[in-house]
Write an enzyme that holds these catalytic residues in place. Structure first.
Site, PDB file in Angstrom:
ATOM      1  N   ILE A  18       0.840  -1.206   0.000  1.00 27.01           N
ATOM      2  CA  ILE A  18       0.000   0.000   0.000  1.00 27.01           C
ATOM      3  C   ILE A  18       0.874   1.253   0.000  1.00 27.01           C
ATOM      4  O   ILE A  18       0.584   2.236  -0.688  1.00 27.01           O
ATOM      5  CB  ILE A  18      -0.969   0.003   1.201  1.00 27.01           C
TER       6      ILE A  18
ATOM      7  N   LYS B   8      -1.816  -4.229  16.056  1.00 22.07           N
ATOM      8  CA  LYS B   8      -2.344  -3.014  15.423  1.00 22.07           C
ATOM      9  C   LYS B   8      -3.281  -2.273  16.387  1.00 22.07           C
ATOM     10  O   LYS B   8      -3.279  -1.037  16.450  1.00 22.07           O
ATOM     11  CB  LYS B   8      -3.094  -3.364  14.128  1.00 22.07           C
TER      12      LYS B   8
ATOM     13  N   THR C   7      -6.260  -0.994  10.591  1.00 20.73           N
ATOM     14  CA  THR C   7      -6.994  -2.039   9.875  1.00 20.73           C
ATOM     15  C   THR C   7      -8.335  -2.357  10.543  1.00 20.73           C
ATOM     16  O   THR C   7      -8.478  -2.193  11.759  1.00 20.73           O
ATOM     17  CB  THR C   7      -6.133  -3.318   9.832  1.00 20.73           C
ATOM     18  N   ASP C   8      -9.267  -2.851   9.741  1.00 17.46           N
ATOM     19  CA  ASP C   8     -10.562  -3.265  10.304  1.00 17.46           C
ATOM     20  C   ASP C   8     -10.408  -4.481  11.232  1.00 17.46           C
ATOM     21  O   ASP C   8     -11.314  -4.780  12.015  1.00 17.46           O
ATOM     22  CB  ASP C   8     -11.577  -3.566   9.189  1.00 17.46           C
ATOM     23  N   GLU C   9      -9.257  -5.175  11.128  1.00 16.76           N
ATOM     24  CA  GLU C   9      -9.085  -6.393  11.941  1.00 16.76           C
ATOM     25  C   GLU C   9      -9.059  -6.090  13.441  1.00 16.76           C
ATOM     26  O   GLU C   9      -9.234  -6.994  14.246  1.00 16.76           O
ATOM     27  CB  GLU C   9      -7.811  -7.145  11.541  1.00 16.76           C
TER      28      GLU C   9
ATOM     29  N   ALA D 132       4.777  -1.931   8.825  1.00 22.33           N
ATOM     30  CA  ALA D 132       4.242  -2.924   9.761  1.00 22.33           C
ATOM     31  C   ALA D 132       4.619  -4.316   9.293  1.00 22.33           C
ATOM     32  O   ALA D 132       4.934  -4.535   8.127  1.00 22.33           O
ATOM     33  CB  ALA D 132       2.711  -2.813   9.822  1.00 22.33           C
TER      34      ALA D 132
ATOM     35  N   ARG E 229     -14.670 -11.373   3.350  1.00 26.13           N
ATOM     36  CA  ARG E 229     -13.822 -10.185   3.425  1.00 26.13           C
ATOM     37  C   ARG E 229     -14.464  -9.078   2.581  1.00 26.13           C
ATOM     38  O   ARG E 229     -15.175  -9.357   1.618  1.00 26.13           O
ATOM     39  CB  ARG E 229     -12.396 -10.487   2.918  1.00 26.13           C
TER      40      ARG E 229
ATOM     41  N   ARG F 247      -7.215 -21.519   9.284  1.00 24.90           N
ATOM     42  CA  ARG F 247      -6.308 -20.661  10.055  1.00 24.90           C
ATOM     43  C   ARG F 247      -6.797 -20.651  11.508  1.00 24.90           C
ATOM     44  O   ARG F 247      -8.001 -20.437  11.741  1.00 24.90           O
ATOM     45  CB  ARG F 247      -6.379 -19.252   9.452  1.00 24.90           C
TER      46      ARG F 247
ATOM     47  N   MET G 124      -3.840 -13.570   0.075  1.00 21.86           N
ATOM     48  CA  MET G 124      -4.670 -14.487  -0.703  1.00 21.86           C
ATOM     49  C   MET G 124      -4.709 -14.187  -2.220  1.00 21.86           C
ATOM     50  O   MET G 124      -4.447 -15.086  -3.031  1.00 21.86           O
ATOM     51  CB  MET G 124      -6.093 -14.483  -0.161  1.00 21.86           C
TER      52      MET G 124
ATOM     53  N   TYR H  91      -1.382 -10.369  15.048  1.00 16.83           N
ATOM     54  CA  TYR H  91      -1.252  -9.196  14.156  1.00 16.83           C
ATOM     55  C   TYR H  91      -2.271  -8.122  14.522  1.00 16.83           C
ATOM     56  O   TYR H  91      -1.929  -6.951  14.749  1.00 16.83           O
ATOM     57  CB  TYR H  91      -1.439  -9.621  12.687  1.00 16.83           C
TER      58      TYR H  91
HETATM   59  P1  NAD Z   1       3.354  -4.841   3.458  1.00 12.44           P
HETATM   60  O1  NAD Z   1       3.716  -5.997   4.313  1.00 12.44           O
HETATM   61  O2  NAD Z   1       3.193  -5.039   1.991  1.00 12.44           O
HETATM   62  O3  NAD Z   1       4.452  -3.686   3.635  1.00 12.44           O
HETATM   63  C1  NAD Z   1       5.017  -3.352   4.877  1.00 12.44           C
HETATM   64  C2  NAD Z   1       6.238  -2.483   4.619  1.00 12.44           C
HETATM   65  O4  NAD Z   1       6.758  -2.068   5.903  1.00 12.44           O
HETATM   66  C3  NAD Z   1       7.377  -3.205   3.891  1.00 12.44           C
HETATM   67  O5  NAD Z   1       7.902  -2.383   2.875  1.00 12.44           O
HETATM   68  C4  NAD Z   1       8.412  -3.454   4.979  1.00 12.44           C
HETATM   69  O6  NAD Z   1       9.759  -3.491   4.510  1.00 12.44           O
HETATM   70  C5  NAD Z   1       8.171  -2.259   5.908  1.00 12.44           C
HETATM   71  N1  NAD Z   1       8.600  -2.516   7.281  1.00 12.44           N
HETATM   72  C6  NAD Z   1       8.314  -3.598   8.052  1.00 12.44           C
HETATM   73  N2  NAD Z   1       8.918  -3.490   9.254  1.00 12.44           N
HETATM   74  C7  NAD Z   1       9.570  -2.289   9.251  1.00 12.44           C
HETATM   75  C8  NAD Z   1      10.349  -1.600  10.209  1.00 12.44           C
HETATM   76  N3  NAD Z   1      10.597  -2.125  11.422  1.00 12.44           N
HETATM   77  N4  NAD Z   1      10.856  -0.397   9.881  1.00 12.44           N
HETATM   78  C9  NAD Z   1      10.624   0.145   8.656  1.00 12.44           C
HETATM   79  N5  NAD Z   1       9.910  -0.472   7.706  1.00 12.44           N
HETATM   80  C10 NAD Z   1       9.387  -1.675   7.992  1.00 12.44           C
HETATM   81  O7  NAD Z   1       2.048  -4.213   4.104  1.00 12.44           O
HETATM   82  P2  NAD Z   1       0.781  -3.540   3.399  1.00 12.44           P
HETATM   83  O8  NAD Z   1      -0.192  -4.587   3.037  1.00 12.44           O
HETATM   84  O9  NAD Z   1       1.246  -2.559   2.396  1.00 12.44           O
HETATM   85  O10 NAD Z   1       0.168  -2.757   4.660  1.00 12.44           O
HETATM   86  C11 NAD Z   1       0.616  -1.444   4.984  1.00 12.44           C
HETATM   87  C12 NAD Z   1      -0.136  -0.955   6.211  1.00 12.44           C
HETATM   88  O11 NAD Z   1      -1.529  -0.951   5.949  1.00 12.44           O
HETATM   89  C13 NAD Z   1       0.073  -1.849   7.441  1.00 12.44           C
HETATM   90  O12 NAD Z   1       0.186  -1.014   8.557  1.00 12.44           O
HETATM   91  C14 NAD Z   1      -1.208  -2.682   7.508  1.00 12.44           C
HETATM   92  O13 NAD Z   1      -1.504  -3.027   8.833  1.00 12.44           O
HETATM   93  C15 NAD Z   1      -2.220  -1.697   6.948  1.00 12.44           C
HETATM   94  N6  NAD Z   1      -3.381  -2.312   6.261  1.00 12.44           N
HETATM   95  C16 NAD Z   1      -3.225  -3.242   5.295  1.00 12.44           C
HETATM   96  C17 NAD Z   1      -4.341  -3.749   4.631  1.00 12.44           C
HETATM   97  C18 NAD Z   1      -4.211  -4.771   3.515  1.00 12.44           C
HETATM   98  O14 NAD Z   1      -5.228  -5.288   3.055  1.00 12.44           O
HETATM   99  N7  NAD Z   1      -3.028  -5.076   3.028  1.00 12.44           N
HETATM  100  C19 NAD Z   1      -5.628  -3.309   4.984  1.00 12.44           C
HETATM  101  C20 NAD Z   1      -5.752  -2.352   6.006  1.00 12.44           C
HETATM  102  C21 NAD Z   1      -4.626  -1.847   6.628  1.00 12.44           C
HETATM  103  O1  DAU Z   2      -8.744  -6.629   6.699  1.00 11.21           O
HETATM  104  C1  DAU Z   2      -7.535  -5.962   6.503  1.00 11.21           C
HETATM  105  C2  DAU Z   2      -6.396  -6.951   6.567  1.00 11.21           C
HETATM  106  O2  DAU Z   2      -6.452  -7.717   5.359  1.00 11.21           O
HETATM  107  C3  DAU Z   2      -5.030  -6.303   6.733  1.00 11.21           C
HETATM  108  O3  DAU Z   2      -4.981  -5.653   7.975  1.00 11.21           O
HETATM  109  C4  DAU Z   2      -3.905  -7.348   6.657  1.00 11.21           C
HETATM  110  O4  DAU Z   2      -2.641  -6.708   6.694  1.00 11.21           O
HETATM  111  C5  DAU Z   2      -4.054  -8.105   5.354  1.00 11.21           C
HETATM  112  O5  DAU Z   2      -3.083  -9.137   5.299  1.00 11.21           O
HETATM  113  C6  DAU Z   2      -5.456  -8.699   5.221  1.00 11.21           C
HETATM  114  O6  DAU Z   2      -5.653  -9.746   6.218  1.00 11.21           O
HETATM  115  P1  DAU Z   2      -6.389 -11.122   5.863  1.00 11.21           P
HETATM  116  O7  DAU Z   2      -5.959 -12.136   6.839  1.00 11.21           O
HETATM  117  O8  DAU Z   2      -7.848 -10.901   5.665  1.00 11.21           O
HETATM  118  O9  DAU Z   2      -5.723 -11.356   4.406  1.00 11.21           O
HETATM  119  P2  DAU Z   2      -5.176 -12.685   3.696  1.00 11.21           P
HETATM  120  O10 DAU Z   2      -4.900 -12.311   2.274  1.00 11.21           O
HETATM  121  O11 DAU Z   2      -4.105 -13.340   4.478  1.00 11.21           O
HETATM  122  O12 DAU Z   2      -6.451 -13.636   3.729  1.00 11.21           O
HETATM  123  C7  DAU Z   2      -7.674 -13.255   3.126  1.00 11.21           C
HETATM  124  C8  DAU Z   2      -8.676 -14.387   3.396  1.00 11.21           C
HETATM  125  O13 DAU Z   2      -8.256 -15.546   2.656  1.00 11.21           O
HETATM  126  C9  DAU Z   2      -8.702 -14.815   4.848  1.00 11.21           C
HETATM  127  O14 DAU Z   2     -10.046 -15.172   5.199  1.00 11.21           O
HETATM  128  C10 DAU Z   2      -7.809 -16.050   4.899  1.00 11.21           C
HETATM  129  C11 DAU Z   2      -7.998 -16.652   3.519  1.00 11.21           C
HETATM  130  N1  DAU Z   2      -6.823 -17.365   2.978  1.00 11.21           N
HETATM  131  C12 DAU Z   2      -5.637 -16.710   2.992  1.00 11.21           C
HETATM  132  C13 DAU Z   2      -4.491 -17.340   2.501  1.00 11.21           C
HETATM  133  C14 DAU Z   2      -3.154 -16.624   2.514  1.00 11.21           C
HETATM  134  C15 DAU Z   2      -6.956 -18.640   2.467  1.00 11.21           C
HETATM  135  O15 DAU Z   2      -8.061 -19.216   2.462  1.00 11.21           O
HETATM  136  N2  DAU Z   2      -5.837 -19.251   1.987  1.00 11.21           N
HETATM  137  C16 DAU Z   2      -4.599 -18.667   1.992  1.00 11.21           C
HETATM  138  O16 DAU Z   2      -3.601 -19.292   1.546  1.00 11.21           O
END
Ligand code: NAD
Ligand code: DAU
Length: 338
Positions: A13, A154, A125-127, A83, A214, A273, A190, A150
């Site tokens: 992101i 958060k 995050t909504d989690e 993160a 989701r 999970r 996923m 996780y």
């Molecule tokens: P990501 O895992 O793709 O990226 C995380 C980044 O943080 C990486 O570039 C990593 O190198 C960096 N990082 C990790 N530890 C660090 C540290 N100690 N110091 C400096 N940099 C560090 O994560 P993402 O999916 O892009 O998520 C970004 C943010 O958004 C997170 O805070 C996550 O909780 C939040 N978020 C993610 C989602 C989602 O669906 N992916 C949804 C809602 C909120």
């Molecule tokens: O809701 C926001 C969150 O969404 C963020 O805060 C997290 O950083 C981000 O990783 C994501 O969390 P989820 O656990 O929802 O995402 P993930 O892609 O890991 O899984 C999405 C759904 O798919 C979840 O219900 C678990 C399921 N899943 C995931 C994986 C990796 C599977 O069924 N098989 C898999 O191999």
């Protein structure tokens, strides 16, 4: 020129957000502080090399001296993405999650406060709200009830931010978004995991019955929402962000198979999970009402584009599956991604 410190800008992101900022505001410069863990990939921002408005600093947000130094470079605002972000890894080992997500946030808050930073956005995050039954939505007033290490890390960071607003009048705002999809997402999550496996005709591991829900949002819609909050959000407030797009994991898997023209026999139900949240659904009326933001990208079109992006960027996917990366994962987590 306003300088925005973006943490975690080499992740999924964060990299999309930096591109959004630089593309939409010529008066903004970005400092990107990222440790480059397994999830951070400078290739995500390769197109910015040479831009005078972009600077990358490799470093740890939990390193107090470094963060103080970075914050002293005339930072006007902070957008904090950095993160550990993957639920499955947090179940394996919560240590890095507490260190980066909680202590890292504390270090950033202290340094930002010390340097009088004018605005701070905590990307949460909504989690943190836990799990819903078959009806209802998360609002900003839903009590925090995180279920995974996780989500707990958060939620702890959110509470720390809240306490700095109340105790020190620190100018922070919290956003809580649902599941993002789009380009540059690490293939442990996923959607990119399943696409990369389907492209190789490998089976995809659907956890449990696959009926978990989701609420999906395109990463560009999330970035636009954070930008709105950064500019116009009210200090001390929480803003939920969501795509109004609930799908079961099984439905989503079937849609991906259909887009790629692959057979249903690639679906493999595996053990669930532990502590798996059943349903997330976001009520995002507050940000719509107060800041005029709305999710804009249609899910079916956005998903088809996303599948195309991963298919077209097989080098990007392959580089993450390099021997070096895989052995790093094995050492750290005893489990291979993608
Ligand atoms: P990501 O895992 O793709 O990226 C995380 C980044 O943080 C990486 O570039 C990593 O190198 C960096 N990082 C990790 N530890 C660090 C540290 N100690 N110091 C400096 N940099 C560090 O994560 P993402 O999916 O892009 O998520 C970004 C943010 O958004 C997170 O805070 C996550 O909780 C939040 N978020 C993610 C989602 C989602 O669906 N992916 C949804 C809602 C909120
Ligand atoms: O809701 C926001 C969150 O969404 C963020 O805060 C997290 O950083 C981000 O990783 C994501 O969390 P989820 O656990 O929802 O995402 P993930 O892609 O890991 O899984 C999405 C759904 O798919 C979840 O219900 C678990 C399921 N899943 C995931 C994986 C990796 C599977 O069924 N098989 C898999 O191999």
């Amino acid at each position: 020129m306003r300088t925005i410190l973006v943490t975690g800008g080499c992740g999924f992101i964060g990299s999309n957000f930096i591109r959004h900022l630089l593309d939409t505001d010529s008066q903004v410069g970005v400092l990107n502080l990222d440790l480059l863990t397994y999830a951070g990939n400078p290739a995500n921002l390769a197109d910015l090399t040479g831009s005078v408005r972009y600077r990358f600093i490799q470093g740890d947000i939990a390193n107090r001296d470094l963060v103080r130094q970075v914050m002293g470079k005339g930072v006007d605002a902070v957008v904090h993405f950095a993160a550990e972000s993957h639920v499955d890894r947090s179940i394996h080992d919560s240590g890095p999650f507490l260190r980066t997500n909680v202590v890292g946030t504390q270090v950033l808050l202290d340094a930002a406060r010390e340097h009088g930073v004018g605005r701070y956005v905590q990307v949460s995050t909504d989690e943190v709200y836990g799990s819903l039954g078959t009806v209802g939505f998360f609002t900003e007033d839903t009590p925090l009830a995180p279920n995974s290490p996780y989500a707990t890390s958060k939620a702890a960071a959110d509470l720390l931010v809240r306490s700095y607003v109340n105790t020190y009048k620190f100018p922070a705002i919290i956003t809580r978004c649902s599941n993002n999809y789009g380009p540059y997402q690490f293939p442990e999550k996923m959607i990119p995991l399943f696409i990369s496996k389907m492209l190789r005709d490998e089976r995809v591991p659907v956890y449990g019955d696959g009926l978990q829900v989701r609420d999906w949002i395109h990463v560009r819609d999330h970035c636009a929402a954070i930008d709105c909050v950064l500019r116009n959000g009210r200090i001390g407030e929480v803003y939920n962000i969501g795509g109004r797009c609930e799908r079961t994991n099984l439905d989503l898997t079937l849609t991906l198979l259909e887009i790629l023209g692959k057979p249903r026999s690639l679906i493999q139900h595996v053990n669930d999970r532990p502590g798996h949240d059943r349903r997330y659904a976001i009520d995002c009326r507050k940000i719509e009402r107060e800041l005029g933001w709305r999710p804009d990208i249609d899910f079916n079109a956005g998903l088809a584009d996303t599948v195309r992006w991963y298919a077209d960027n097989s080098d990007w996917l392959a580089s993450l599956r390099s021997r070096e990366y895989l052995s790093y994962c094995e050492k750290q987590y005893g489990r291979l991604a993608g």
